[in-house]
Motif scaffolding. Structure first.
Motif, PDB file in Angstrom:
ATOM      1  N   GLY A 168       0.815  -1.206   0.000  1.00 29.05           N
ATOM      2  CA  GLY A 168       0.000   0.000   0.000  1.00 29.05           C
ATOM      3  C   GLY A 168       0.849   1.257   0.000  1.00 29.05           C
ATOM      4  N   GLU A 169       1.914   1.232   0.768  1.00 28.96           N
ATOM      5  CA  GLU A 169       2.836   2.372   0.805  1.00 28.96           C
ATOM      6  C   GLU A 169       3.492   2.584  -0.556  1.00 28.96           C
ATOM      7  OE1 GLU A 169       6.867   3.864   3.194  1.00 28.96           O
ATOM      8  OE2 GLU A 169       6.071   1.846   3.517  1.00 28.96           O
ATOM      9  N   ALA A 170       3.952   1.492  -1.166  1.00 26.02           N
ATOM     10  CA  ALA A 170       4.641   1.596  -2.452  1.00 26.02           C
ATOM     11  C   ALA A 170       3.696   2.060  -3.558  1.00 26.02           C
ATOM     12  CB  ALA A 170       5.260   0.250  -2.816  1.00 26.02           C
ATOM     13  N   LEU A 171       2.474   1.548  -3.560  1.00 22.87           N
ATOM     14  CA  LEU A 171       1.502   1.964  -4.574  1.00 22.87           C
ATOM     15  C   LEU A 171       1.160   3.442  -4.427  1.00 22.87           C
ATOM     16  CD1 LEU A 171      -0.940  -1.087  -4.572  1.00 22.87           C
ATOM     17  CD2 LEU A 171       0.668  -0.452  -6.381  1.00 22.87           C
ATOM     18  N   THR A 172       0.976   3.881  -3.199  1.00 20.77           N
ATOM     19  CA  THR A 172       0.666   5.295  -2.970  1.00 20.77           C
ATOM     20  C   THR A 172       1.799   6.175  -3.473  1.00 20.77           C
ATOM     21  OG1 THR A 172      -0.691   4.749  -1.040  1.00 20.77           O
ATOM     22  CG2 THR A 172       0.108   7.015  -1.213  1.00 20.77           C
ATOM     23  N   ARG A 173       3.024   5.781  -3.198  1.00 23.73           N
ATOM     24  CA  ARG A 173       4.180   6.558  -3.654  1.00 23.73           C
ATOM     25  C   ARG A 173       4.229   6.612  -5.183  1.00 23.73           C
ATOM     26  NH1 ARG A 173       7.576   4.186  -0.810  1.00 23.73           N
ATOM     27  NH2 ARG A 173       8.350   2.638  -2.293  1.00 23.73           N
ATOM     28  N   ALA A 174       4.002   5.467  -5.832  1.00 23.79           N
ATOM     29  CA  ALA A 174       4.035   5.426  -7.301  1.00 23.79           C
ATOM     30  C   ALA A 174       2.940   6.305  -7.898  1.00 23.79           C
ATOM     31  CB  ALA A 174       3.886   3.986  -7.783  1.00 23.79           C
ATOM     32  N   ARG A 175       1.789   6.313  -7.274  1.00 25.45           N
ATOM     33  CA  ARG A 175       0.674   7.115  -7.785  1.00 25.45           C
ATOM     34  C   ARG A 175       0.933   8.605  -7.608  1.00 25.45           C
ATOM     35  NH1 ARG A 175      -3.939   2.951  -5.319  1.00 25.45           N
ATOM     36  NH2 ARG A 175      -3.687   1.380  -6.992  1.00 25.45           N
ATOM     37  N   ILE A 176       1.471   8.976  -6.465  1.00 25.80           N
ATOM     38  CA  ILE A 176       1.802  10.384  -6.248  1.00 25.80           C
ATOM     39  C   ILE A 176       2.873  10.831  -7.242  1.00 25.80           C
ATOM     40  CG2 ILE A 176       2.851  12.018  -4.631  1.00 25.80           C
ATOM     41  CD1 ILE A 176       1.456  10.457  -2.368  1.00 25.80           C
ATOM     42  N   GLU A 177       3.864   9.992  -7.470  1.00 22.93           N
ATOM     43  CA  GLU A 177       4.922  10.338  -8.418  1.00 22.93           C
ATOM     44  C   GLU A 177       4.371  10.513  -9.828  1.00 22.93           C
ATOM     45  OE1 GLU A 177       7.760   7.220  -7.908  1.00 22.93           O
ATOM     46  OE2 GLU A 177       8.591   8.065  -6.053  1.00 22.93           O
ATOM     47  N   LEU A 178       3.436   9.659 -10.226  1.00 21.09           N
ATOM     48  CA  LEU A 178       2.813   9.802 -11.544  1.00 21.09           C
ATOM     49  C   LEU A 178       2.103  11.143 -11.659  1.00 21.09           C
ATOM     50  CD1 LEU A 178       1.754   8.846 -14.306  1.00 21.09           C
ATOM     51  CD2 LEU A 178      -0.062   7.615 -13.085  1.00 21.09           C
ATOM     52  N   VAL A 179       1.306  11.472 -10.667  1.00 20.03           N
ATOM     53  CA  VAL A 179       0.581  12.741 -10.700  1.00 20.03           C
ATOM     54  C   VAL A 179       1.547  13.915 -10.767  1.00 20.03           C
ATOM     55  CG1 VAL A 179      -0.917  14.287  -9.375  1.00 20.03           C
ATOM     56  CG2 VAL A 179      -1.474  11.849  -9.535  1.00 20.03           C
ATOM     57  N   ARG A 180       2.561  13.911  -9.918  1.00 19.60           N
ATOM     58  CA  ARG A 180       3.449  15.072  -9.808  1.00 19.60           C
ATOM     59  C   ARG A 180       4.334  15.278 -11.034  1.00 19.60           C
ATOM     60  NH1 ARG A 180       0.018  17.094  -7.248  1.00 19.60           N
ATOM     61  NH2 ARG A 180      -0.204  16.721  -5.015  1.00 19.60           N
ATOM     62  N   ARG A 181       4.497  14.252 -11.837  1.00 20.08           N
ATOM     63  CA  ARG A 181       5.236  14.452 -13.091  1.00 20.08           C
ATOM     64  C   ARG A 181       4.458  15.336 -14.065  1.00 20.08           C
ATOM     65  NH1 ARG A 181       6.929   9.008 -12.199  1.00 20.08           N
ATOM     66  NH2 ARG A 181       5.314   8.093 -13.533  1.00 20.08           N
ATOM     67  N   HIS A 182       3.160  15.502 -13.811  1.00 19.97           N
ATOM     68  CA  HIS A 182       2.323  16.228 -14.765  1.00 19.97           C
ATOM     69  C   HIS A 182       1.528  17.380 -14.156  1.00 19.97           C
ATOM     70  CE1 HIS A 182       3.001  13.022 -17.737  1.00 19.97           C
ATOM     71  NE2 HIS A 182       2.873  12.187 -16.720  1.00 19.97           N
ATOM     72  N   PHE A 183       1.222  17.301 -12.869  1.00 22.06           N
ATOM     73  CA  PHE A 183       0.286  18.252 -12.264  1.00 22.06           C
ATOM     74  C   PHE A 183       0.692  18.489 -10.817  1.00 22.06           C
ATOM     75  CE2 PHE A 183      -3.782  19.051  -9.987  1.00 22.06           C
ATOM     76  CZ  PHE A 183      -4.195  20.180 -10.678  1.00 22.06           C
ATOM     77  N   ASP A 184       0.760  19.760 -10.400  1.00 20.33           N
ATOM     78  CA  ASP A 184       1.223  20.051  -9.043  1.00 20.33           C
ATOM     79  C   ASP A 184       0.133  20.610  -8.135  1.00 20.33           C
ATOM     80  OD1 ASP A 184       0.947  22.584 -10.077  1.00 20.33           O
ATOM     81  OD2 ASP A 184       3.055  23.151  -9.860  1.00 20.33           O
ATOM     82  N   GLY A 185      -1.115  20.564  -8.582  1.00 12.64           N
ATOM     83  CA  GLY A 185      -2.216  21.039  -7.748  1.00 12.64           C
ATOM     84  C   GLY A 185      -2.881  19.907  -6.978  1.00 12.64           C
ATOM     85  N   GLN A 186      -3.986  20.228  -6.320  1.00 12.40           N
ATOM     86  CA  GLN A 186      -4.740  19.219  -5.587  1.00 12.40           C
ATOM     87  C   GLN A 186      -5.650  18.450  -6.536  1.00 12.40           C
ATOM     88  OE1 GLN A 186      -6.422  21.695  -2.314  1.00 12.40           O
ATOM     89  NE2 GLN A 186      -5.636  20.090  -0.977  1.00 12.40           N
ATOM     90  N   VAL A 187      -5.619  17.134  -6.422  1.00  8.93           N
ATOM     91  CA  VAL A 187      -6.471  16.291  -7.254  1.00  8.93           C
ATOM     92  C   VAL A 187      -7.701  15.860  -6.464  1.00  8.93           C
ATOM     93  CG1 VAL A 187      -4.522  15.464  -8.617  1.00  8.93           C
ATOM     94  CG2 VAL A 187      -5.279  14.144  -6.618  1.00  8.93           C
ATOM     95  N   LEU A 188      -8.687  15.386  -7.190  1.00  9.59           N
ATOM     96  CA  LEU A 188      -9.889  14.800  -6.595  1.00  9.59           C
ATOM     97  C   LEU A 188      -9.850  13.307  -6.893  1.00  9.59           C
ATOM     98  CD1 LEU A 188     -12.658  14.754  -5.300  1.00  9.59           C
ATOM     99  CD2 LEU A 188     -13.619  15.740  -7.395  1.00  9.59           C
ATOM    100  N   ASP A 189      -9.715  12.503  -5.848  1.00 17.11           N
ATOM    101  CA  ASP A 189      -9.574  11.052  -5.988  1.00 17.11           C
ATOM    102  C   ASP A 189     -10.954  10.405  -5.992  1.00 17.11           C
ATOM    103  OD1 ASP A 189      -8.196   8.629  -6.177  1.00 17.11           O
ATOM    104  OD2 ASP A 189      -8.183   8.354  -4.002  1.00 17.11           O
ATOM    105  N   ILE A 190     -11.280   9.727  -7.074  1.00 16.32           N
ATOM    106  CA  ILE A 190     -12.589   9.094  -7.222  1.00 16.32           C
ATOM    107  C   ILE A 190     -12.473   7.623  -6.842  1.00 16.32           C
ATOM    108  CG2 ILE A 190     -14.500   8.614  -8.785  1.00 16.32           C
ATOM    109  CD1 ILE A 190     -13.977  11.606  -8.325  1.00 16.32           C
ATOM    110  N   GLY A 191     -13.148   7.248  -5.752  1.00 12.41           N
ATOM    111  CA  GLY A 191     -13.012   5.895  -5.225  1.00 12.41           C
ATOM    112  C   GLY A 191     -11.727   5.813  -4.428  1.00 12.41           C
ATOM    113  N   ILE A 192     -11.787   6.147  -3.144  1.00 11.22           N
ATOM    114  CA  ILE A 192     -10.564   6.447  -2.385  1.00 11.22           C
ATOM    115  C   ILE A 192      -9.869   5.232  -1.792  1.00 11.22           C
ATOM    116  CG2 ILE A 192     -11.452   8.737  -1.842  1.00 11.22           C
ATOM    117  CD1 ILE A 192     -11.859   7.682   1.086  1.00 11.22           C
ATOM    118  N   GLY A 193     -10.386   4.023  -2.027  1.00 15.16           N
ATOM    119  CA  GLY A 193      -9.758   2.856  -1.409  1.00 15.16           C
ATOM    120  C   GLY A 193      -9.807   2.988   0.100  1.00 15.16           C
ATOM    121  N   GLY A 194      -8.648   2.977   0.746  1.00 20.06           N
ATOM    122  CA  GLY A 194      -8.589   3.163   2.190  1.00 20.06           C
ATOM    123  C   GLY A 194      -8.243   4.575   2.612  1.00 20.06           C
TER     124      GLY A 194
END
Length: 203
Positions: free
Chosen positions: A48-74
């Motif tokens: 879970g930690e590794a997936l969260t890190r990978a997802r944040i890194e993907l977002v930050r390569r393209h967008f530096d604002g606040q995102v809206l997460d649809i279906g938040i998991g945990g």
């Protein structure tokens, strides 16, 4: 969803080779109960930690604002990415409200994330209309109908939509989005058959 389908086609995978996508018309599952608690436990694992890190890194390569997460998991991504969220699970909604993180996607947002969630949504194109610029997605991707039916991710009532790689990119293009990045980081971390995408709204 099934009233217009011929008899015999109301509870099976409907796959278009032409479009590279499939749909299962079974009534969507009920997401109440232990669903949120289950994903909170998964979020707390090293994966879970590794997936969260990978997802944040993907977002930050393209967008530096606040995102809206649809279906938040945990909820871990919402917390660590300083994001807002939306969910249909009552416990997840309560958590979002309690933490001041709830946003309704119907009012639109510049960037939305769909980590294993877009394929759950009965009308995903409606949600995508509210995105101002960026859509970030992770989901199972299939070679064809046979691959889909054999996959661990074939989950009628939970997963409503199924796509091939080319089919998903073309479908997103029809929704007004161009693919800007494709990666397999989540599969490389140990998940099976998961592809991640960054899409940007056309022009």
């Amino acid at each position: 969803m099934t009233h217009a389908l011929p008899p015999g086609l109301t509870d099976c995978l409907l796959w278009s080779e032409e479009l590279g996508m499939g749909f299962h018309p079974r009534q969507p599952m009920d997401y109440s109960g232990e669903y949120f608690a289950k994903y909170q436990k998964l979020d707390a694992t090293p994966m879970g930690e590794a997936l969260t890190r990978a997802r944040i890194e993907l977002v930050r390569r393209h967008f530096d604002g606040q995102v809206l997460d649809i279906g938040i998991g945990g909820g871990r991504f919402v917390e660590e990415a300083d994001a807002f969220g939306f969910d249909v699970n009552p416990e997840a909604l309560a958590w979002l409200h309690a933490n001041g993180r709830y946003k309704n996607p119907n009012f639109g947002w510049p960037a939305m994330t769909f980590w294993d969630s877009l394929e759950h949504i009965p009308e995903p194109e409606v949600v995508l209309k509210g995105i101002g610029e960026w859509a970030f997605v992770s989901m199972p991707i299939y070679k064809d109908a046979k691959d889909c039916l054999a996959s661990k991710h074939y989950k009628p009532a939970e997963h409503l939509w199924y796509w091939s790689l080319e089919g998903f990119i073309a479908w997103m293009d029809r929704q007004g989005f161009e693919v800007m990045e494709i990666n397999h980081a989540e599969s490389e971390l140990g998940r099976e058959g998961i592809t991640s995408f960054a899409f940007r709204r056309h022009g």
